[in-house]
Motif scaffolding. Structure first.
Motif, short mmCIF file in Angstrom:
data_model
loop_
_atom_site.label_atom_id
_atom_site.label_comp_id
_atom_site.label_asym_id
_atom_site.label_seq_id
_atom_site.Cartn_x
_atom_site.Cartn_y
_atom_site.Cartn_z
N ASP A 150 1.27 6.40 2.06
CA ASP A 150 0.00 5.68 1.89
C ASP A 150 -0.99 6.68 1.28
N VAL A 151 -1.32 6.52 0.02
CA VAL A 151 -2.16 7.52 -0.63
C VAL A 151 -3.60 7.45 -0.13
N VAL A 152 -3.95 6.35 0.52
CA VAL A 152 -5.30 6.28 1.09
C VAL A 152 -5.44 7.23 2.27
N THR A 153 -4.38 7.31 3.09
CA THR A 153 -4.48 8.04 4.36
C THR A 153 -3.61 9.29 4.43
N LEU A 210 -3.21 14.49 2.51
CA LEU A 210 -4.43 13.91 1.94
C LEU A 210 -5.14 14.95 1.07
N ASP A 231 9.51 5.44 13.78
CA ASP A 231 9.51 6.38 12.66
C ASP A 231 10.83 6.39 11.91
N PRO A 248 -0.76 13.94 7.78
CA PRO A 248 -1.70 13.23 6.89
C PRO A 248 -2.84 14.11 6.39
N LEU A 306 -3.27 15.24 -2.13
CA LEU A 306 -3.47 14.05 -2.96
C LEU A 306 -4.85 14.09 -3.63
N MET A 307 -5.85 14.46 -2.83
CA MET A 307 -7.21 14.49 -3.39
C MET A 307 -7.33 15.58 -4.46
N ARG A 334 0.81 -1.21 0.00
CA ARG A 334 0.00 0.00 0.00
C ARG A 334 0.84 1.26 0.00
N ARG A 389 5.96 7.46 5.94
CA ARG A 389 6.92 6.79 6.81
C ARG A 389 8.28 6.78 6.12
N LEU A 403 -5.98 11.77 -6.56
CA LEU A 403 -5.45 10.49 -6.05
C LEU A 403 -6.27 9.99 -4.87
N GLU A 462 -0.49 9.15 5.13
CA GLU A 462 0.60 8.88 6.08
C GLU A 462 1.92 8.73 5.34
#
Lengths: 316, 756
Positions: B619-622, B748, B689, B744, B751-752, B439, B626, B756, B624
């Protein structure tokens, strides 16, 4: 810290009875939350009743095929328990997403459920907070409320409940077993344990004074996959911005309300054949963000959609 | 007066490194004490009699006046010995008073008036027989205020920005014309938030008195002399009347470059009560009550030719300081020596706000400034279709572009090239969003690092006793950097004794003065003075030996005497150091040495350099992020200790990760207070982290920097590190967040916005 007295309870019934006898008494087990708050004088108990050493740390199967988890079991013990890992992986994952190893080694199941909010205005005694000082107002309402609730908040309080474990328990249809000072016992659905703030955010649960949580009972595992996902600013030891627990067709959200938020609307939509994204959109129609926490709407939608797919074995 | 030419021409034991102790990854001198919890930090020092405990109470307004205090309940509480506000605190000289004109700091009175100028300013103070009683009583103090509306909205008050005192914009060529004429341009704005130092050890002090004119004080401070002088001025006693010690320090990072009211109040209360008094900041009090790195807004404009050469660059920084302050976060300055460009404009605008005091924090200037410029360079490389490493090489200046001085040493290009090779930079795909790992979208980023190097005057003494033990004494500090250890190495190498035969005593105002720890000048400054003292002791010992009829070395050439394994020798004649001292100077022998900046040091541009390479997962969903891998390659002169230097550098890099992703404190404008008040809310990186992290130090000797050829590394690792993270995020997902930290929620949204 205010002076206080201390006793070690000899049984759950004795603990509950003792708590009813002393005004301002509080139970203590791991103390990971209570002691911090006592040092800040946010909690000012006059008397501590130690329930951490009572024989209620066992984790055992139930005749119905579920699992009972003693309230004094440590978070670490629950997360590592073979039955939990094999049959309730969402619970193990959720616990391991919370706190730090040191905290999980001390924190009890009962204490985890009753931990208090991490809202910055609750912690800062120089600011108004209806939860800490009823009637003083809510500092977060017009404040820096990036992590505020989007469900079930009120003008009196927009804080969130920050337990990870409770989110998984909510999705698993867990019940909370208690004993009252009178010796009566009862079993409360976990989703009914915590109250929404309304105009009394300082009253956080349905427990009566002196009522002690003795165990959490899980029904047999649900049919279908399980998954826990949590979003946080750093990789460990951080409160979540949002989380989601999927247990079969049941779904609970974390850090979006003052209680673990059972996403009943999304569940209904899923059962009616909606896609995960559609189901989450339905659930989030009821959300009320406050500007700085607007991002939680798309975040929860995307996170929960991914988690449902993950639980169903279709990856993110 | 020494000169750089002298330094270059004169051999010394550090350069010769006969025993090989210089550069060796020697374990920390004080490590066992620290890891066993037995190093006495200021608050843990055992005073001669049972101490009382002081607790400070901070103002709950940002600006206004204290109008009243109800102290009755606190005074009546168990164990309470004193309750003070400005109305009954002991009289102290006005702030900044220097009764002695050469004091290195003026008085720092506490509770010296009803005026409140920042949230959390100490306005009351309780002393009790136990810490618990003092804390409980402090909660009973009731203060009333006449609050005024705080002016704390930095971004709303940019228009109030003025040139910092004594500063003007620096323009070379004609920036506007050069920028306009450039075929490829970047013009973007970045913001960085208030950051807090979050030292593991909060500021703390313990004081007691030995007679009316003699105050013994233990505190946690990076610079000894200003702390001693400032306290003496505050107490109105002779400067030598204060014996100030700071033996162990749990992190400073610039935040302990000064003392705070804990020290003043401990000393005042100890005098009033006639017993030792301890005072410590709580974690919550540290956020407001000590300095912070101020927020910045930075506009960066880059104008380049199509081959990547910069025609024009500008960084303009807006930042803020306390209403009575002048501290400026010089986020634009570092750029002046970094890249060549004929047209350049850099400067700062300072906004005064009713916020706590701004001040230096690790890599002041560079840490914030590289978060804009080194990302702007990445954006320029993207527009040019050029590799970001190559863009920096193309803009490598032959001499310092600001002042035309030759570089003493500059290995930036080698840092870039070796880093790229070691990190596997050739695996980076220039087009963002091309690499997935489950992910996680994976991206690589890099940035350059630069930090100036400094040498200040310092003294040191070396003693040898009849056991052959060498004792180093210096009013220097070790804030966790490794000062104890490198001083021991210099001493052992210089006198030819094992490390176990060296004792280091530092952090004491009665020892030969050194400027302390800060600005990454510590090791070079303190170490060079130690080397001078060590060379002086060698000479004294050699002359003692050749002049002593009882010595096998009698009559020889003192310059030819060698020192090795505790033995002094002239060809095949030798004796042990301890035999010589026991026979000739049984009471021991002490000499001093000192270092001063070279008279011609300003002829060179002396800097430290580095290159950061970072791999992140997004993580493009959230939203986040790392950090998966990070490598820094640095050139900072000769390295005294490969282990402690590496720790400094990796620590700085981790700071960069924190600044990029999590660290920041926000102001609640209604109160003028900071929202994050503990380490559960102010998020520094946790272990999880930080993935695979390494720092590599190139071989280098910079003989123009100081007699040892070393430079500092304490700030360097932080410079540029955040930008490498931000650039890696862009490579992973193709979006940029220019409002740090990149949390995030912000990522986010970006990204949106890109679908994305």
């Amino acid at each position: 810290m205010k002076p206080f007295t201390y006793e070690r309870a000899e049984s759950p019934a004795a603990a509950a009875k003792a708590a009813a006898l002393t005004k301002g008494a509080r139970f203590i087990a791991g103390g990971t939350n209570l002691l911090d708050l006592m040092k800040l004088e946010i909690e000012q108990p006059t008397h501590l009743i130690d329930v951490g050493r009572l024989p209620m740390a066992a984790i055992a199967p139930t005749p119905e095929g579920g699992l009972t988890i003693g309230a004094a079991a440590t978070n670490t013990a629950v997360a590592a328990h073979a039955d939990v890992r094999a049959r309730y992986p969402v619970l193990s994952q959720a616990i391991l997403a919370g706190g730090s190893p040191q905290l999980r080694n001390k924190a009890s199941v009962g204490g985890n459920l009753l931990q208090r909010t991490r809202c910055a205005y609750f912690y800062d005694a120089s600011k108004p907070c209806n939860k800490r000082a009823p009637g003083s107002g809510c500092g977060a309402l017009e404040g820096l409320n990036r992590n505020a609730a989007i469900f079930g908040a009120s003008q009196a309080c927009i804080a969130t409940h920050t337990s990870d474990m409770a989110v998984a328990l909510a999705a698993l249809n867990a019940r909370v077993e208690t004993i009252s000072p009178s010796g009566d016992t009862r079993s409360i659905p976990l989703t009914d344990l915590h109250r929404l703030p309304g105009d009394m955010p300082h009253v956080e649960t349905v427990l009566v004074p002196g009522e002690l949580i003795t165990a959490v009972t899980l029904p047999p595992p649900p049919v279908g996959g399980q998954a826990y996902r949590k979003v946080r600013d750093r990789a460990s030891y951080a409160g979540g911005l949002a989380s989601v627990a999927v247990a079969g067709g049941d779904l609970a959200l974390g850090m979006v309300a003052l209680k673990p938020w059972r996403a009943a609307g999304a569940e209904r939509a899923l059962r009616a054949g909606a896609s995960p994204a559609e189901a989450m959109a339905a659930e989030l129609e009821g959300a009320s963000p406050r500007g700085r926490n607007d991002f939680k709407i798309p975040l929860v939608a995307r996170l929960a959609t991914a988690a449902i797919h993950e639980a169903n074995g279709r990856g993110a | 007066m020494s000169s750089v030419a002298d330094w270059e021409a004169t051999p010394n034991p550090v350069k010769t490194n006969r025993a090989g102790l210089i550069g060796k990854p020697v374990d920390r001198y004080e490590g066992p004490l620290k890891v066993t919890g037995t190093a006495p930090y200021a608050y843990e020092v055992q005073p001669p009699s049972p101490p009382a405990y002081g607790v400070m109470i901070g103002a709950e307004i940002a600006v206004g006046r204290v109008t009243g205090a109800d102290l009755a309940a606190a005074r009546a509480a168990p164990g309470v010995l004193a309750v003070w506000t400005h109305e009954n605190a002991p009289a102290q000289p006005p702030r900044g008073t220097k009764a002695h004109p050469r004091s290195s700091a003026g008085s720092r009175p506490a509770l010296d008036g009803d005026r409140v100028t920042y949230w959390g300013q100490p306005v009351a103070f309780v002393v009790a027989d136990t810490l618990e009683n003092a804390v409980a009583a402090a909660h009973l103090v009731k203060l009333s205020y006449a609050p005024e509306t705080p002016n704390v909205d930095f971004h709303g008050r940019l228009i109030d920005g003025v040139d910092p005192p004594g500063e003007k914009d620096v323009e070379v060529g004609d920036f506007e014309a050069g920028f306009k004429a450039s075929p490829v341009q970047v013009d973007e704005t970045w913001t960085t938030p208030i950051q807090n130092h979050c030292q593991m050890e909060p500021c703390a002090s313990l004081a007691w008195w030995e007679g009316p004119d003699r105050c013994i004080a233990h505190t946690s401070v990076q610079m000894v002399k200003p702390a001693q002088h400032g306290l003496a001025e505050t107490l109105g006693i002779d400067r030598d009347g204060v014996h100030l010690m700071t033996r162990y320090i749990g992190g400073g990072f610039g935040g302990k470059g000064q003392t705070y009211d804990d020290l003043t109040l401990a000393a005042l209360a100890a005098r009033e009560l006639g017993r030792p008094v301890k005072v410590a900041f709580t974690r919550q009090q540290m956020m407001h009550g000590t300095i912070h790195r101020p927020a910045t807004l930075q506009r960066v404009r880059l104008g380049a030719e199509k081959d990547g050469r910069l025609n024009a660059f500008s960084i303009m920084t807006w930042t803020h300081c306390h209403s009575d302050g002048a501290f400026t976060e010089h986020a634009s300055n570092f750029a002046r020596a970094l890249y060549a460009a004929p047209n350049r404009l850099t400067g700062h605008r300072l906004v005064k706000l009713d916020l706590p005091h701004a001040g230096p924090m690790r890599a002041p200037g560079e840490a914030s400034g590289t978060m804009s410029l080194e990302v702007a360079m990445d954006e320029l490389a993207e527009k040019l279709g050029m590799d970001p490493v190559q863009l920096r090489i193309v803009n490598e200046p032959p001499v310092d572009p600001e002042n035309g001085r030759p570089f003493s040493q500059r290995q930036l290009v080698r840092c870039l090239q070796e880093g790229a090779q070691l990190f596997g930079w050739d695996r980076r795909l220039p087009q963002p969003g091309q690499v997935r790992d489950g992910r996680w979208h994976v991206g690589l980023g890099m940035a350059a690092a630069i930090r100036g190097n400094f040498l200040l005057p310092a003294k040191c003494s070396f003693s040898v006793d009849a056991e052959g033990t060498i004792t180093v004494r210096q009013g220097m500090t070790d804030i966790g950097t490794g000062t104890y250890t490198v001083l021991a190495q210099i001493a052992a190498e210089t006198l030819g004794v094992p490390l176990g035969k060296v004792v280091v005593e530092i952090g004491d105002s009665e020892l030969p003065p050194a400027p302390g720890s800060g600005g990454q000048f510590g090791a070079a400054t303190a170490g060079s003075a130690a080397l001078a003292a060590g060379v002086n002791l060698r000479r004294a010992v050699a002359e003692l030996a050749v002049g002593d009829a009882g010595s096998p070395l009698h009559g020889g050439d003192p310059e030819a005497v060698t020192f090795q394994d505790g033995v002094i020798a002239l060809e095949n004649r030798s004796e042990t150091l301890s035999d010589l001292i026991r026979r000739t100077r049984p009471e021991g022998l002490t000499v001093e040495g000192e270092i001063r900046p070279a008279q011609d040091a300003q002829r060179w541009s002396t800097q430290t350099y580095g290159a950061h390479f970072c791999e992140v997962g997004v993580d493009v969903v959230t939203g986040e992020v790392r950090v998966r891998r990070m490598l820094g390659v640095f050139a900072a002169g000769r390295i005294l200790n490969a282990k402690t230097a590496r720790s400094q550098l990796t620590g700085g890099m981790i700071w960069g990760v924190g600044a990029a992703l999590t660290e920041g404190n926000a102001v609640d404008p209604r109160y003028g207070s900071l929202i994050a008040q503990d380490l559960a809310q102010y998020l520094v990186p946790a272990h999880a982290d930080i993935g695979d992290l390494d720092a590599i130090m190139l071989d280098e000797v910079d003989d123009k920097a100081n007699p040892m050829g070393i430079k500092g590394v304490g700030e360097l690792g932080n410079s540029g590190a955040s930008a490498a993270v931000a650039n890696a995020i862009h490579n992973a997902v193709g979006v940029r967040v220019r409002d740090y930290p990149i949390t995030p929620d912000k990522l986010l949204a970006a990204l949106m916005a890109r679908g994305l």
